[in-house]
Design a protein around this motif. Structure first.
Motif, PDB file in Angstrom:
ATOM      1  N   MET A 217       0.818  -1.211   0.000  1.00 23.83           N
ATOM      2  CA  MET A 217       0.000   0.000   0.000  1.00 23.83           C
ATOM      3  C   MET A 217       0.851   1.260   0.000  1.00 23.83           C
ATOM      4  O   MET A 217       0.395   2.332  -0.394  1.00 23.83           O
ATOM      5  N   ASP A 218       2.101   1.149   0.432  1.00 21.50           N
ATOM      6  CA  ASP A 218       2.991   2.319   0.403  1.00 21.50           C
ATOM      7  C   ASP A 218       3.236   2.806  -1.024  1.00 21.50           C
ATOM      8  O   ASP A 218       3.608   3.964  -1.236  1.00 21.50           O
ATOM      9  N   SER A 219       3.041   1.935  -1.987  1.00 20.80           N
ATOM     10  CA  SER A 219       3.333   2.300  -3.379  1.00 20.80           C
ATOM     11  C   SER A 219       2.077   2.596  -4.192  1.00 20.80           C
ATOM     12  O   SER A 219       2.153   2.741  -5.418  1.00 20.80           O
ATOM     13  N   VAL A 220       0.922   2.688  -3.532  1.00 16.88           N
ATOM     14  CA  VAL A 220      -0.320   2.868  -4.285  1.00 16.88           C
ATOM     15  C   VAL A 220      -0.324   4.173  -5.083  1.00 16.88           C
ATOM     16  O   VAL A 220      -0.753   4.204  -6.242  1.00 16.88           O
ATOM     17  N   LYS A 221       0.184   5.253  -4.482  1.00 15.26           N
ATOM     18  CA  LYS A 221       0.208   6.534  -5.198  1.00 15.26           C
ATOM     19  C   LYS A 221       1.115   6.454  -6.417  1.00 15.26           C
ATOM     20  O   LYS A 221       0.814   7.028  -7.477  1.00 15.26           O
ATOM     21  N   GLU A 222       2.217   5.718  -6.288  1.00 17.97           N
ATOM     22  CA  GLU A 222       3.153   5.569  -7.398  1.00 17.97           C
ATOM     23  C   GLU A 222       2.505   4.780  -8.549  1.00 17.97           C
ATOM     24  O   GLU A 222       2.684   5.109  -9.727  1.00 17.97           O
ATOM     25  N   ILE A 223       1.743   3.775  -8.188  1.00 18.02           N
ATOM     26  CA  ILE A 223       1.044   2.983  -9.209  1.00 18.02           C
ATOM     27  C   ILE A 223      -0.019   3.819  -9.902  1.00 18.02           C
ATOM     28  O   ILE A 223      -0.135   3.815 -11.133  1.00 18.02           O
ATOM     29  N   LEU A 224      -0.797   4.551  -9.123  1.00 18.01           N
ATOM     30  CA  LEU A 224      -1.851   5.380  -9.704  1.00 18.01           C
ATOM     31  C   LEU A 224      -1.264   6.437 -10.635  1.00 18.01           C
ATOM     32  O   LEU A 224      -1.864   6.785 -11.664  1.00 18.01           O
ATOM     33  N   LYS A 225      -0.097   6.943 -10.293  1.00 21.49           N
ATOM     34  CA  LYS A 225       0.575   7.900 -11.159  1.00 21.49           C
ATOM     35  C   LYS A 225       1.019   7.214 -12.457  1.00 21.49           C
ATOM     36  O   LYS A 225       0.901   7.781 -13.550  1.00 21.49           O
ATOM     37  N   ALA A 226       1.508   5.987 -12.326  1.00 21.28           N
ATOM     38  CA  ALA A 226       2.027   5.259 -13.487  1.00 21.28           C
ATOM     39  C   ALA A 226       0.933   4.908 -14.497  1.00 21.28           C
ATOM     40  O   ALA A 226       1.210   4.790 -15.695  1.00 21.28           O
ATOM     41  N   ILE A 227      -0.293   4.744 -14.028  1.00 18.17           N
ATOM     42  CA  ILE A 227      -1.366   4.316 -14.944  1.00 18.17           C
ATOM     43  C   ILE A 227      -2.168   5.478 -15.511  1.00 18.17           C
ATOM     44  O   ILE A 227      -3.132   5.267 -16.251  1.00 18.17           O
ATOM     45  N   GLU A 228      -1.780   6.691 -15.176  1.00 22.08           N
ATOM     46  CA  GLU A 228      -2.452   7.851 -15.766  1.00 22.08           C
ATOM     47  C   GLU A 228      -2.270   7.841 -17.285  1.00 22.08           C
ATOM     48  O   GLU A 228      -1.183   7.613 -17.793  1.00 22.08           O
ATOM     49  N   GLY A 229      -3.321   8.071 -18.000  1.00 25.06           N
ATOM     50  CA  GLY A 229      -3.239   8.119 -19.463  1.00 25.06           C
ATOM     51  C   GLY A 229      -3.365   6.783 -20.157  1.00 25.06           C
ATOM     52  O   GLY A 229      -3.328   6.710 -21.382  1.00 25.06           O
ATOM     53  N   MET A 230      -3.526   5.694 -19.382  1.00 24.03           N
ATOM     54  CA  MET A 230      -3.708   4.382 -19.993  1.00 24.03           C
ATOM     55  C   MET A 230      -5.132   4.244 -20.554  1.00 24.03           C
ATOM     56  O   MET A 230      -6.087   4.740 -19.953  1.00 24.03           O
ATOM     57  N   GLU A 231      -5.249   3.532 -21.676  1.00 24.79           N
ATOM     58  CA  GLU A 231      -6.576   3.247 -22.227  1.00 24.79           C
ATOM     59  C   GLU A 231      -7.192   2.001 -21.597  1.00 24.79           C
ATOM     60  O   GLU A 231      -8.413   1.835 -21.616  1.00 24.79           O
ATOM     61  N   ALA A 232      -6.348   1.107 -21.103  1.00 23.31           N
ATOM     62  CA  ALA A 232      -6.842  -0.137 -20.493  1.00 23.31           C
ATOM     63  C   ALA A 232      -5.799  -0.659 -19.524  1.00 23.31           C
ATOM     64  O   ALA A 232      -4.616  -0.302 -19.601  1.00 23.31           O
ATOM     65  N   LEU A 233      -6.254  -1.526 -18.644  1.00 18.38           N
ATOM     66  CA  LEU A 233      -5.402  -2.038 -17.575  1.00 18.38           C
ATOM     67  C   LEU A 233      -5.682  -3.524 -17.385  1.00 18.38           C
ATOM     68  O   LEU A 233      -6.819  -3.985 -17.506  1.00 18.38           O
ATOM     69  N   ALA A 234      -4.621  -4.278 -17.098  1.00 13.79           N
ATOM     70  CA  ALA A 234      -4.758  -5.663 -16.639  1.00 13.79           C
ATOM     71  C   ALA A 234      -4.103  -5.736 -15.273  1.00 13.79           C
ATOM     72  O   ALA A 234      -3.017  -5.179 -15.064  1.00 13.79           O
ATOM     73  N   ILE A 235      -4.734  -6.410 -14.345  1.00 13.83           N
ATOM     74  CA  ILE A 235      -4.204  -6.473 -12.995  1.00 13.83           C
ATOM     75  C   ILE A 235      -4.353  -7.882 -12.425  1.00 13.83           C
ATOM     76  O   ILE A 235      -5.385  -8.528 -12.624  1.00 13.83           O
ATOM     77  N   GLY A 236      -3.296  -8.371 -11.791  1.00 11.67           N
ATOM     78  CA  GLY A 236      -3.405  -9.619 -11.062  1.00 11.67           C
ATOM     79  C   GLY A 236      -2.384 -10.700 -11.311  1.00 11.67           C
ATOM     80  O   GLY A 236      -1.970 -11.376 -10.364  1.00 11.67           O
ATOM     81  N   PRO A 237      -1.952 -10.949 -12.563  1.00 11.11           N
ATOM     82  CA  PRO A 237      -1.090 -12.106 -12.798  1.00 11.11           C
ATOM     83  C   PRO A 237       0.176 -12.099 -11.943  1.00 11.11           C
ATOM     84  O   PRO A 237       0.964 -11.145 -11.982  1.00 11.11           O
TER      85      PRO A 237
END
Length: 419
Positions: A217-237
């Motif tokens: 959870m310490d990196s959640v803001k970093e992840i949210l920043k990284a996915i800005e501008g994405m058209e689609a996302l896959a999460i989990g594997p």
């Protein structure tokens, strides 16, 4: 494997007459710019031109079309440093060779007195069964526009991986690229980012955290920043599950306002917490569970799910307002509107580690290209299964691994595209 061939012979004096009467018009009609440059180097030698002309006729015979369905410039004769002729196919020539499974094309050009002779061979693998692509599947795949660039075909983020699980993000990211994504970002824990940087040449690596083995959870803001501008996302594997990752998945799903594919540990995370988080998303959501993951989601035995696959898929889609892809023999795709598709491609050899990661990447890749989510799921499942069928021809069911499926994704898409 079967060897196929094409042969052509032409009288050199015929070409010599054309060069004398209308050289530039003739050359520009038949040859590409690189071929014309080679001919200039050879001082417009009539034997050289005759050999190249015969080679193109021979290639058209190899493809079974003759010059017509493929034109002269769909076939290009290049030369290596030693002067050996090489065949390069463009546009319809390339598509037809792929549709026929013709590979490893080799060309030989020789001269005998006043004749030029070209002989070309190729290797083709005879399919074990006829592959007939339904028209409604073909209509789902949009034509790529000439006036386009990598941004046209979507930015796709793959949030995946943990220490010891580098294969999952690799397979998903490569599958998204192989299905036509313009830009793919592998968003992974920092500790495995160097490995992914080596494995993934074409993807963009986004390391998260400072030398962490898994997402926190310490990196959640970093992840949210990284996915800005994405058209689609896959999460989990391959990302693993614990209390922090459960909360992390929930936060991403509630914050990212574009289509998402949830697979593997992403599904396990929402199953352990509260699947109702799916109801709070206003954007298209696709889940891709195998029967074991589905049983955790609906709190039901695997045996019951397998006996009523369509019913459980429809129930989950209706309950959570999502698209469900229940993997297995005859993969089910269901929508919240009650639509159901039962897939007809695939085989038992695809029951191998990483196969699902490939599927996740393919669906995410199609989503990123702005294909309707339900159609993207169907198209992804169909292409993935067809790639497995193509892999079976080479590897058989026992020897097939996920990379074999991945390598056949482009071939499966080529078979879906009309020539």
């Amino acid at each position: 494997m079967t060897i196929v061939n094409g042969v052509d012979i032409i009288k050199v004096s015929r070409i010599e007459n054309l060069l004398n009467k209308e050289r530039d018009r003739f050359l520009n009609k038949i040859f590409t710019q690189d071929e014309i440059e080679y001919i200039k180097i050879k001082d417009y030698n009539s034997q050289t031109v005759s050999g190249l002309f015969a080679a193109k006729e021979a290639i058209s015979k190899l493809l079974g079309t003759g010059v017509g369905k493929v034109n002269w410039k769909h076939m290009e004769i290049l030369h290596d440093k030693k002067g050996k002729p090489l065949v390069k196919l463009h546009n319809k020539g390339y598509k037809i060779s792929k549709a026929l499974n013709i590979e490893n094309i080799k060309l030989s050009i020789t001269h005998e007195n006043e004749y030029a002779l070209a002989f070309v061979t190729g290797e083709t693998i005879k399919c074990q069964k006829d592959i007939i692509i339904p028209k409604y599947i073909k209509r789902m795949l949009p034509k790529r526009e000439k006036d386009s660039h990598k941004g046209t075909y979507g930015r796709v983020g793959i949030i995946a991986g943990s220490k010891g699980m580098t294969g999952a993000p690799y397979l998903s990211a490569m599958a998204a690229l192989r299905s036509g994504s313009g830009l793919v970002y592998a968003i992974v824990p920092d500790a495995i980012s160097n490995i992914l940087s080596v494995k993934l040449t074409e993807a963009i690596i986004k390391p998260i955290g400072n030398n962490i083995d898994h997402f926190t959870m310490d990196s959640v803001k970093e992840i949210l920043k990284a996915i800005e501008g994405m058209e689609a996302l896959a999460i989990g594997p391959g990302m693993g599950t614990d209390e922090e990752r459960i909360e992390l998945v929930k936060e991403i799903l509630l914050t990212f306002h574009k289509p998402v594919v949830i697979d593997a540990d992403g599904i396990n995370c929402i199953s352990k917490d509260n699947p109702d988080v799916l109801l709070n998303r206003q954007e298209p959501t696709i889940i891709t569970p195998h029967p074991g993951e589905m049983s955790k989601l609906v709190k039901t035995r695997i045996e019951d799910i397998q006996k009523n696959r369509v019913e459980y898929s429809k129930y989950v889609s209706n309950r959570y307002k999502i698209i469900t892809v229940l993997k297995g023999a005859g993969t089910i795709v269901s929508s919240e509107k009650g639509e159901v598709y039962v897939n007809t491609t695939g085989n038992a050899g695809m029951a191998t580690a990483g196969s699902g990661d490939v599927l996740t990447g393919v669906i995410a890749g199609f989503l990123g290209q702005n294909i309707d989510p339900y159609k993207a799921a169907i198209l992804g499942v169909y292409c993935h299964g067809l790639a497995g069928d193509l892999a079976e021809i080479d590897k058989g069911q026992y020897g097939m691994i996920a990379r074999d499926i991945l390598q056949n994704i482009p071939k499966s898409i080529n078979k879906i595209q009309p020539l």
